[in-house]
Design an enzyme around this catalytic site. Structure first.
Site, PDB file in Angstrom:
ATOM      1  CB  SER A 149     -13.252 -34.695  84.115  1.00 28.38           C
ATOM      2  OG  SER A 149     -14.131 -35.593  83.453  1.00 28.38           O
TER       3      SER A 149
ATOM      4  CE  LYS B 183     -10.431 -36.420  85.359  1.00 33.73           C
ATOM      5  NZ  LYS B 183      -9.660 -37.397  84.710  1.00 33.73           N
TER       6      LYS B 183
ATOM      7  CG  HIS C  21     -14.646 -37.549  87.601  1.00 33.25           C
ATOM      8  ND1 HIS C  21     -14.134 -38.186  86.490  1.00 33.25           N
ATOM      9  CD2 HIS C  21     -15.695 -36.823  87.160  1.00 33.25           C
ATOM     10  CE1 HIS C  21     -14.848 -37.869  85.424  1.00 33.25           C
ATOM     11  NE2 HIS C  21     -15.808 -37.033  85.805  1.00 33.25           N
ATOM     12  CG  ASN C  22     -11.088 -40.602  85.901  1.00 33.39           C
ATOM     13  OD1 ASN C  22     -11.659 -39.520  85.957  1.00 33.39           O
ATOM     14  ND2 ASN C  22     -10.122 -40.838  85.043  1.00 33.39           N
TER      15      ASN C  22
ATOM     16  CD  GLU D 194     -14.997 -41.641  83.109  1.00 32.61           C
ATOM     17  OE1 GLU D 194     -14.738 -40.492  83.538  1.00 32.61           O
ATOM     18  OE2 GLU D 194     -14.315 -42.190  82.225  1.00 32.61           O
TER      19      GLU D 194
HETATM   20  P1  NBP Z   1      -0.955 -37.675  75.997  1.00 27.11           P
HETATM   21  O1  NBP Z   1      -1.240 -38.222  77.334  1.00 27.11           O
HETATM   22  O2  NBP Z   1      -1.031 -38.585  74.817  1.00 27.11           O
HETATM   23  O3  NBP Z   1       0.539 -37.019  76.048  1.00 27.11           O
HETATM   24  C1  NBP Z   1       1.120 -36.511  74.879  1.00 27.11           C
HETATM   25  C2  NBP Z   1       1.895 -35.240  75.183  1.00 27.11           C
HETATM   26  O4  NBP Z   1       2.932 -35.505  76.153  1.00 27.11           O
HETATM   27  C3  NBP Z   1       2.593 -34.719  73.939  1.00 27.11           C
HETATM   28  O5  NBP Z   1       2.559 -33.310  73.948  1.00 27.11           O
HETATM   29  C4  NBP Z   1       3.996 -35.262  74.115  1.00 27.11           C
HETATM   30  O6  NBP Z   1       4.970 -34.528  73.397  1.00 27.11           O
HETATM   31  C5  NBP Z   1       4.179 -35.059  75.588  1.00 27.11           C
HETATM   32  N1  NBP Z   1       5.310 -35.796  76.156  1.00 27.11           N
HETATM   33  C6  NBP Z   1       5.519 -37.121  76.328  1.00 27.11           C
HETATM   34 BR1  NBP Z   1       4.401 -38.442  75.733  1.00 27.11          BR
HETATM   35  N2  NBP Z   1       6.667 -37.418  76.926  1.00 27.11           N
HETATM   36  C7  NBP Z   1       7.252 -36.243  77.146  1.00 27.11           C
HETATM   37  C8  NBP Z   1       8.466 -35.866  77.733  1.00 27.11           C
HETATM   38  N3  NBP Z   1       9.301 -36.782  78.242  1.00 27.11           N
HETATM   39  N4  NBP Z   1       8.789 -34.549  77.779  1.00 27.11           N
HETATM   40  C9  NBP Z   1       7.939 -33.632  77.276  1.00 27.11           C
HETATM   41  N5  NBP Z   1       6.744 -33.925  76.715  1.00 27.11           N
HETATM   42  C10 NBP Z   1       6.412 -35.205  76.652  1.00 27.11           C
HETATM   43  O7  NBP Z   1      -1.825 -36.366  75.705  1.00 27.11           O
HETATM   44  P2  NBP Z   1      -3.377 -36.078  75.995  1.00 27.11           P
HETATM   45  O8  NBP Z   1      -4.255 -37.228  75.572  1.00 27.11           O
HETATM   46  O9  NBP Z   1      -3.631 -34.727  75.440  1.00 27.11           O
HETATM   47  O10 NBP Z   1      -3.444 -36.009  77.583  1.00 27.11           O
HETATM   48  C11 NBP Z   1      -2.685 -35.107  78.347  1.00 27.11           C
HETATM   49  C12 NBP Z   1      -2.957 -35.385  79.802  1.00 27.11           C
HETATM   50  O11 NBP Z   1      -4.348 -35.168  80.065  1.00 27.11           O
HETATM   51  C13 NBP Z   1      -2.685 -36.843  80.221  1.00 27.11           C
HETATM   52  O12 NBP Z   1      -2.222 -36.873  81.544  1.00 27.11           O
HETATM   53  C14 NBP Z   1      -4.039 -37.486  80.154  1.00 27.11           C
HETATM   54  O13 NBP Z   1      -4.147 -38.612  80.987  1.00 27.11           O
HETATM   55  C15 NBP Z   1      -4.928 -36.332  80.627  1.00 27.11           C
HETATM   56  N6  NBP Z   1      -6.320 -36.412  80.178  1.00 27.11           N
HETATM   57  C16 NBP Z   1      -6.612 -36.829  78.925  1.00 27.11           C
HETATM   58  C17 NBP Z   1      -7.951 -36.879  78.526  1.00 27.11           C
HETATM   59  C18 NBP Z   1      -8.298 -37.305  77.125  1.00 27.11           C
HETATM   60  O14 NBP Z   1      -9.509 -37.410  76.830  1.00 27.11           O
HETATM   61  N7  NBP Z   1      -7.327 -37.527  76.243  1.00 27.11           N
HETATM   62  C19 NBP Z   1      -8.979 -36.489  79.399  1.00 27.11           C
HETATM   63  C20 NBP Z   1      -8.631 -36.019  80.662  1.00 27.11           C
HETATM   64  C21 NBP Z   1      -7.296 -35.994  81.042  1.00 27.11           C
HETATM   65  P3  NBP Z   1       5.398 -35.013  71.915  1.00 27.11           P
HETATM   66  O15 NBP Z   1       4.421 -34.379  70.976  1.00 27.11           O
HETATM   67  O16 NBP Z   1       6.766 -34.466  71.770  1.00 27.11           O
HETATM   68  O17 NBP Z   1       5.344 -36.511  71.895  1.00 27.11           O
END
Ligand code: NBP
Length: 456
Positions: free
Chosen positions: A129, A184, A187-188, A191
């Site tokens: 988080s 987690k 936590h959400n 939130e």
């Molecule tokens: P995203 O949740 O938007 O995921 C994008 C990533 O997943 C890219 O690297 C993409 O590769 C890859 N991907 C996908 Br989509 N499908 C795929 C597949 N079939 N094989 C391999 N790679 C694949 O990214 P994020 O916002 O950085 O979040 C990552 C994780 O962290 C998620 O589970 C999210 O819920 C969690 N999270 C996010 C936050 C936040 O604030 N964003 C906070 C806490 C937790 P590509 O570039 O090739 O499309």
């Protein structure tokens, strides 16, 4: 083959990239891979760090890692995690560690753990988080799964996690199976409740005629006291942002709240386990209701106008006390869901550690978690925080403010689903006698359901 990188990360979107930069800052040598290779190339070029190794295939990625390999997945939750594991697994050796750092459903983590353990691969589901800033400078981390992986991961994960004011890491081992992602998820859920209750207080204050700047000042001053928290702090900031034309940004945002599902999962788990999670659940419903915008417009025109909220001396002070009381009650619901889950799924959750992990780096970080941690250090098996002296003192002091505020809100037609539920839960859970005797009587009357007589 084995390389020099002590950790690897797959998935270079916003969270992955920031976590890698954090890992590099903390002395790690990191291999990275992303499905779309140009993302890897651009990131490696921009970072210009000789401890960062970009790989254009999963084989090259795996080969760049020292054994036992430690691999963090930061890809989109759901089927992408399974797709990556399926591709990765044939390339791994016994003893390698796979850590899913995304927002995965805890039952998926349990399933993945069960599937990888017989292959000799250690699986860890790690809730993270703090959004992108947390990932970059110190997130709150909730790892759980195969505990034999923890000694190798501990220095790396605690090294990059947030630290409390006392220097404690906001990353501790949670427990077996899907427990890290369950914590987690809760936590959400908290939130969701926290954000909804803050929004309700804002709604009440604006209904009294206060403008955004004045409300921001209140939140600023509350943030200096017992309500001190990330969400209260950013509320004041959000209320002050101006649009290009000088108008308040918040007034121009369409009042339809989105959601990605973790609040709903928490509500579903509360229902499944039979633990009141009404504040989170109402917060989920409130987002759903907000999104039914056209329906709201029709109904607004269909019914007679609402009564206006009548102000009273001390309403603003009551708002502070009401929010504090409701926030404490929301934490009590969250921890009581964790207690029940620990019983049901046979996890040894350490509630004091969970409070510690939530004290910095994450979205629900708040001063109130400090006394909550102390309560659990003294009484590790306490089922409900409301049985602690700390809660009794605080809630006795704030209860009447919450009642006064809600009475006005109800008269004035200001919707307060989460705040009202906090009070309803408080009143229900401390009632020695509830009207459930009548419900049992009705059930027995029409369906011959069994009932019990009161113990003598
Ligand atoms: P995203 O949740 O938007 O995921 C994008 C990533 O997943 C890219 O690297 C993409 O590769 C890859 N991907 C996908 Br989509 N499908 C795929 C597949 N079939 N094989 C391999 N790679 C694949 O990214 P994020 O916002 O950085 O979040 C990552 C994780 O962290 C998620 O589970 C999210 O819920 C969690 N999270 C996010 C936050 C936040 O604030 N964003 C906070 C806490 C937790 P590509 O570039 O090739 O499309």
């Amino acid at each position: 083959m084995s390389g020099d990188c002590n950790i690897g990360l797959i998935g270079l979107a916003v969270m992955g990239q920031n976590l890698v930069l954090n890992l590099l800052d903390n002395g790690n040598t990191v291999a990275v891979y992303n499905r779309t290779h140009s993302v890897t190339d651009d990131f490696v070029k921009q970072s210009a760090n000789d401890r960062l190794v970009g790989a254009d295939s999963l084989q090259a990625f795996v080969d760049a890692l020292a054994k036992p390999r430690k691999i963090i997945l930061m890809v989109k939750a759901g089927s992408p995690v399974d797709a990556v594991i399926d591709e990765l697994q044939p390339l791994l050796d016994k003893g390698d560690i796979v850590i899913d750092g995304g927002n995965s459903l805890f039952t998926d983590s349990q399933r993945r753990s069960d599937a990888l353990t017989p292959q000799g691969i250690h699986f860890v589901g790690c809730g993270i988080s703090g959004g992108q800033d947390g990932a970059r400078f110190g997130p709150s981390m909730m790892p759980g799964g195969d505990e034999s992986a923890w000694p190798a991961l501990k220095p790396i994960l605690q090294g990059i996690s947030a630290k409390t004011d006392a220097g404690e890491p906001c990353c501790e081992w949670m427990g077996d199976g899907g427990s890290g992602h369950f914590v987690k998820m809760v936590h959400n859920g908290i939130e969701y409740g926290d954000m909804q209750m803050i929004a309700e207080i804002y709604d009440l204050l604006r209904a009294t005629g206060l403008n955004n700047e004045t409300i921001a000042q209140r939140f600023d001053s509350w943030n200096q006291g017992r309500l001190s928290s990330y969400l209260v702090e950013i509320t004041a900031q959000v209320l002050r942002i101006k649009d290009d034309d000088g108008s308040d940004w918040v007034d121009n945002i369409w009042d339809k709240a989105g959601q990605k599902g973790t609040g709903k999962w928490t509500a579903i788990q509360a229902l499944e386990l039979g633990v009141p999670g009404s504040i989170t659940t109402e917060a989920v419903y409130a987002r759903a209701l907000s999104s039914r915008w056209e329906e709201r417009q029709k109904l607004n025109a269909f019914y007679q106008p609402k009564q206006s909220l009548t102000n009273y001396d001390g309403l603003v002070d009551d708002a502070e006390a009401a929010l504090y009381a409701a926030k404490l009650i929301a934490y009590a619901q969250g921890f009581s869901l964790l207690s029940e889950a620990a019983r049901e799924y046979q996890w040894k959750l350490n509630m004091a550690n969970i409070a510690q992990v939530w004290k910095a780096g994450c979205i629900i970080r708040a001063r109130a978690l400090d006394p909550i941690q102390k309560v659990f250090e003294q009484s590790p098996t306490l089922d409900n925080l409301m049985l602690s002296d700390f809660y009794r003192t605080e809630l006795n002091g704030c209860e009447s403010a919450l009642r006064r505020l809600l009475a006005r809100a109800i008269e004035g037609g200001v919707p307060t689903p989460a705040l009202s539920n906090a009070l309803a839960y408080f009143d229900g859970v401390r009632s020695a006698r509830l009207p459930a005797n009548l419900i049992q009587g009705q059930r027995n009357f029409f369906g011959a359901h069994e009932y019990e007589r009161l113990p003598n």
